[in-house]
Design a protein around this motif. Sequence first.
Motif, PDB file in Angstrom:
ATOM      1  N   ALA A 318      23.506  82.447  30.126  1.00 49.44           N
ATOM      2  CA  ALA A 318      24.648  82.247  29.047  1.00 49.44           C
ATOM      3  C   ALA A 318      24.216  81.647  27.706  1.00 49.44           C
ATOM      4  O   ALA A 318      24.906  82.027  26.723  1.00 49.44           O
ATOM      5  N   SER A 319      22.969  80.922  27.631  1.00 53.32           N
ATOM      6  CA  SER A 319      22.392  80.528  26.478  1.00 53.32           C
ATOM      7  C   SER A 319      22.194  81.861  25.583  1.00 53.32           C
ATOM      8  O   SER A 319      22.553  81.890  24.469  1.00 53.32           O
ATOM      9  N   ARG A 320      21.615  82.702  26.174  1.00 52.79           N
ATOM     10  CA  ARG A 320      21.277  83.825  25.428  1.00 52.79           C
ATOM     11  C   ARG A 320      22.074  84.896  24.895  1.00 52.79           C
ATOM     12  O   ARG A 320      22.227  85.455  23.795  1.00 52.79           O
ATOM     13  N   ALA A 321      23.392  84.600  25.557  1.00 54.62           N
ATOM     14  CA  ALA A 321      24.704  85.263  24.950  1.00 54.62           C
ATOM     15  C   ALA A 321      24.984  84.700  23.828  1.00 54.62           C
ATOM     16  O   ALA A 321      25.847  85.481  22.878  1.00 54.62           O
ATOM     17  N   THR A 322      24.589  83.542  23.252  1.00 55.44           N
ATOM     18  CA  THR A 322      25.125  82.936  22.075  1.00 55.44           C
ATOM     19  C   THR A 322      24.024  83.038  20.990  1.00 55.44           C
ATOM     20  O   THR A 322      24.412  82.534  19.875  1.00 55.44           O
ATOM     21  N   TRP A 323      22.929  83.559  21.044  1.00 56.83           N
ATOM     22  CA  TRP A 323      21.702  83.716  20.119  1.00 56.83           C
ATOM     23  C   TRP A 323      22.160  84.595  19.107  1.00 56.83           C
ATOM     24  O   TRP A 323      21.422  84.450  18.089  1.00 56.83           O
TER      25      TRP A 323
END
Length: 424
Positions: A318-323
């Motif tokens: 989920a974090s990586r989706a925002t990078w």
Amino acid sequence: MRTKRLRPVALAVAATIVAALLVLNLSIGDKQIDQRFQRIYTIADPQFERTMGVILGPDLAPGNKVQPLLNGEQIFPAMLGAIRSARHSITFETYIFWSGRIGQEFVDALTERARAGVRVHVLLDWIGGQLDDAQLRHLQNNGVHVRRYNTPHWYNLHLLNNRTHRKLLVVDGQIGFTGGVGIADLWRGNGQHPTQWRDTHFQVQGPVVGHMQAAFIDNWLQATGEVLHGDAYLPPLQAAGSQKAQVFTSSPGGGAESMQLMYLLSITSAAKVIRMSAAYFVPDTVAVNALVAAVRRGVKVQIILPGEHLDWEIVRRASRATWGPLLRAGVEIHEYVPSMYHAKVMIVDDLWVSVGSTNFDARSFAINDEANLNIYDRQFAADQHAIFEQDLRRSRRVTLAEWESRGALDKLLDAGAGLISSQL
């Protein structure tokens, strides 16, 4: 015949009840901030300090001494030493309190003090406080007042989603501890091995300990209906150092937006550099835009996150989706290599530092009960910068090319995890 006709109706009623419970259980709480912030002052401007005191409250108190403690090898001896020295009261609120070697050490220390006549209060999260029944009985049978926060009943199952994530220990109302550490064997050691989590906790003396005690007393009142007061809990506090500091809290229905507001105001007011250590980093669109805007006005932004040693893979996705927007703007994202990275520290313009229990995600901003310690002091910020640099040397930088070259399945899974990010 009549029974057959009623069966679909009963099923429909049951489905409606289940759906209603799910809506309540997964509610994100108060409305989150969804507007762009206007930048009208910097961290160094006196208006920033006034704003934080007025909006977050209480005002920053002078005369404090805050000492960093790195990893379990420093954190646990300091906390246990303070507990064993208690003469009047111990108030302890934590999300994680697990059975195990270090858990037993805390159980033994708390019960010994209670038997000696010290007033000992322990507030455990209903989900995270996983002491076994024998340890709980041992605490209670020896005079320790143990309560669960938001114990669910059939009529309030939505409380399952509201956890106390605070980490607060106050001894005799005069010395406090807060930060990211939980009471579990995962935190033992020096944070340089995959089985030993990297974390930072803080020992606090001075007037701001009163803020910490107030945060505990508020949740103890919510859980028990009992008000803790008097010299045993709230003694006069003298200056112990030169740092200005405040402790402020957030909880659903009672200022849940305070944490998000603090982070967004700090990011928007940055003029030079933002350094962030984040165990769980799932920024929403407003936070992403604020970080991107900071880089575009010349602010250096560096973020250290967990790498492969992460306890929740879905959170990493989920974090990586925002990078994407962050990396394209020039935000530096680094992944800590040796072990799980659980530190929660933000340093802005080498002057303003925020530490505590809060993760940079929707759950901490809107659902959990959280508490953060803010310190407004150049020397303290410089010391935290030095620790950040040590962690940075043990991290690897993620490049935009690497992020863009993920496989189709990884991109799909990352996007899927992002859809449920508010519950992670």
